[in-house]
Enzyme design. Structure first.
Site, mmCIF file in Angstrom:
data_model
loop_
_atom_site.group_PDB
_atom_site.id
_atom_site.type_symbol
_atom_site.label_atom_id
_atom_site.label_comp_id
_atom_site.label_asym_id
_atom_site.label_seq_id
_atom_site.Cartn_x
_atom_site.Cartn_y
_atom_site.Cartn_z
ATOM 1 N N MET A 1 -2.717 8.423 12.943
ATOM 2 C CA MET A 1 -3.957 8.736 12.205
ATOM 3 C C MET A 1 -4.770 9.802 12.935
ATOM 4 O O MET A 1 -6.001 9.724 12.992
ATOM 5 C CB MET A 1 -4.813 7.448 12.043
ATOM 6 N N THR B 1 7.955 0.158 14.079
ATOM 7 C CA THR B 1 6.713 0.927 13.984
ATOM 8 C C THR B 1 6.974 2.430 13.955
ATOM 9 O O THR B 1 7.867 2.927 14.639
ATOM 10 C CB THR B 1 5.749 0.575 15.138
ATOM 11 N N LYS C 1 -4.518 3.606 -1.034
ATOM 12 C CA LYS C 1 -5.254 4.767 -1.530
ATOM 13 C C LYS C 1 -4.284 5.648 -2.319
ATOM 14 O O LYS C 1 -3.166 5.857 -1.916
ATOM 15 C CB LYS C 1 -5.737 5.553 -0.308
ATOM 16 N N ASP D 1 0.837 -1.201 0.000
ATOM 17 C CA ASP D 1 0.000 0.000 0.000
ATOM 18 C C ASP D 1 0.864 1.240 0.000
ATOM 19 O O ASP D 1 2.035 1.194 -0.341
ATOM 20 C CB ASP D 1 -1.090 -0.029 1.080
HETATM 21 N N1 SAH Z 1 1.442 -0.134 11.043
HETATM 22 C C1 SAH Z 1 1.901 1.239 10.988
HETATM 23 C C2 SAH Z 1 0.812 2.203 11.306
HETATM 24 C C3 SAH Z 1 -0.353 2.173 10.346
HETATM 25 S S1 SAH Z 1 -1.553 3.424 10.668
HETATM 26 C C4 SAH Z 1 3.092 1.409 11.919
HETATM 27 O O1 SAH Z 1 3.376 0.534 12.742
HETATM 28 O O2 SAH Z 1 3.782 2.417 11.776
HETATM 29 C C5 SAH Z 1 -1.002 4.717 9.627
HETATM 30 C C6 SAH Z 1 -0.491 5.855 10.437
HETATM 31 O O3 SAH Z 1 0.852 5.615 10.821
HETATM 32 C C7 SAH Z 1 -0.428 7.155 9.732
HETATM 33 O O4 SAH Z 1 -1.678 7.795 9.708
HETATM 34 C C8 SAH Z 1 0.548 7.925 10.580
HETATM 35 O O5 SAH Z 1 -0.050 8.352 11.773
HETATM 36 C C9 SAH Z 1 1.520 6.849 10.929
HETATM 37 N N2 SAH Z 1 2.703 6.813 10.037
HETATM 38 C C10 SAH Z 1 3.143 5.767 9.337
HETATM 39 N N3 SAH Z 1 4.292 6.082 8.687
HETATM 40 C C11 SAH Z 1 4.588 7.346 9.019
HETATM 41 C C12 SAH Z 1 5.646 8.240 8.710
HETATM 42 N N4 SAH Z 1 6.660 7.870 7.925
HETATM 43 N N5 SAH Z 1 5.636 9.482 9.258
HETATM 44 C C13 SAH Z 1 4.634 9.858 10.075
HETATM 45 N N6 SAH Z 1 3.615 9.053 10.381
HETATM 46 C C14 SAH Z 1 3.582 7.808 9.892
#
Ligand code: SAH
Length: 408
Positions: free
Chosen positions: A326, A277, A216, A194
């Site tokens: 998010m 994460t 998306k 994605d």
């Molecule tokens: N599984 C992912 C999170 C998925 S939800 C994890 O563990 O990181 C998606 C959200 O993750 C986004 O809306 C944002 O809040 C955050 N996110 C993911 N990558 C990001 C990045 N490079 N910079 C800032 N926020 C990020």
């Protein structure tokens, strides 16, 4: 002549003569192979003693005698006395048991290979000439680095059972995927990806790997979750290795749990490769430690999609670190809920957009002004919001980081 074989030592008796430096290192290897190890030596290194105490191996505290080799499948002669090693090698040969003679490879019947493991693959290097361990290790390291960098096509050539590997790609910087994640990509027949995460990694997959984007983009709707689940299951049932590449960690707000469940229900083997994460790494790379001695001892990771839940409000009020994913759209609601719940209006807030990428941007403020400031800078997803004292500007450069205010 020397031939290289993959010996299965699992549960098989390996006799090691000696328990010094060389023997200890090899013992660790044999342990990793699951061998039934017996060490015979009057004295032993701390390492071997500890393993013996834990019951990982048997240690006979004396010099070796021929009958010690009676049940052996494999022997390592690694005492500090070459004449003993040569004797052991001779006893092994009489019993038709392969033996590495650590003092003189020519007197043994087996040679030490430099080996490395990559998922289900083991790479081994031996030389047939005079032993030169540093040289075979260098060759092993070069091959291993090549594999771990994802530069070798690891796809299965023989049809087998399909499977799904849920891989956390990390927050965006391609260097932050795990070694196992990189390997999984090299094994993939199909990659389902994605928008978020280290999508740059996809340029390295072979041209004939099918890449399906279910994320998306400005002109398309995201593919509904049940359809993503169906795509994963259908490709796996057709015998393919499917990598589901997900941003950050697959089980942190990634709906990875639902995907794993769909596979399990369909009888498809599924492996999860954890990822770095964004909740922890994006703040870290922006200089914000989510916990810091004397400043914050708890961190709550929450979804801001529907505002702030009771746990998030309580954490804000208690002065814990709150990391919101998010949460850009609902930021005004989250701040209002925190303040209404008793959070200090002066609590620092940092919003990091597109963390770990070249376009990273940080907006800082407090609960009292962050809504206005983020409106002015035009904060957009993806962003991580950090609420708490650890988000104070210049925390790591200040005295507060060095001398905690209170003891834990
Ligand atoms: N599984 C992912 C999170 C998925 S939800 C994890 O563990 O990181 C998606 C959200 O993750 C986004 O809306 C944002 O809040 C955050 N996110 C993911 N990558 C990001 C990045 N490079 N910079 C800032 N926020 C990020």
């Amino acid at each position: 002549m020397t031939a290289l074989f993959g010996l299965d030592l699992g549960g098989r008796r390996v006799v090691v003569a000696g328990a010094g430096h060389v023997a200890s290192r090899r013992v660790r290897r044999f342990l990793a192979e699951g061998a039934d190890i017996m060490v015979v030596a009057p004295e032993a290194s701390d390492d071997v003693r500890r393993h013996a105490q834990h019951g990982d191996l048997e240690w006979r505290e004396r010099g070796i005698v021929p009958s010690d080799l009676d049940d052996a499948w494999f022997v390592l002669a690694a005492t500090d006395r070459p004449e003993v090693n040569d004797d052991v090698a001779a006893w092994a040969a009489e019993r038709r048991v392969f033996c590495i003679d650590a003092s003189d490879a020519a007197k043994g019947t087996a040679r030490q290979a430099a080996a490395s493991r990559h998922g289900d693959l083991v790479v081994g290097v031996v030389s047939t000439d005079k032993p030169d361990p540093a040289r075979i290790r260098a060759v092993r390291d070069a091959v291993a680095a090549h594999i771990d960098a994802g530069e070798v096509d690891l796809r299965r050539r023989r049809a087998g059972q399909g499977r799904v590997i849920l891989v956390g790609s990390g927050p965006g910087d391609p260097g932050l995927i795990t070694v196992r994640g990189r390997q999984a990509l090299a094994e993939a027949d199909v990659v389902v990806t994605d928008r978020l995460g280290a999508t740059e990694l996809l340029v390295t997959v072979p041209y004939d790997v099918e890449v399906i984007n279910v994320g998306k983009s400005p002109d398309t709707h995201p593919v509904p979750q049940d359809q993503i689940n169906r795509i994963l299951v259908e490709h796996a049932l057709a015998g393919r290795t499917v990598v589901r590449l997900k941003g950050g960690d697959p089980f942190v707000f990634g709906r990875g749990g639902e995907e794993a469940h769909a596979c399990i229900v369909a009888g498809v083997p599924v492996e999860v490769v954890p990822g770095v994460t964004s909740a922890l790494s994006v703040p870290a790379l922006a200089g914000i430690p989510v916990t810091q001695r004397g400043i914050s001892t708890s961190v709550l990771v929450t979804s801001g999609h529907a505002g702030a839940d009771a746990a998030a409000v309580a954490a804000m009020a208690a002065g814990a670190t709150v990391v919101v994913l998010m949460g850009v759209a609902a930021l005004p609601d989250i701040v209002a809920a925190g303040l209404a719940g008793g959070a200090d209006a002066a609590t620092p807030v940092a919003i990091i957009e597109r963390g770990t990428t070249a376009d990273e941007r940080i907006t800082r403020g407090t609960l009292s002004d962050i809504v206005r400031l983020s409106g002015e800078t035009g904060v957009k997803p993806p962003a991580v919001i950090v609420i708490g004292d650890v988000a104070r500007p210049e925390l790591l450069a200040s005295q507060a980081a060095a001398t905690p205010a209170r003891r834990e």
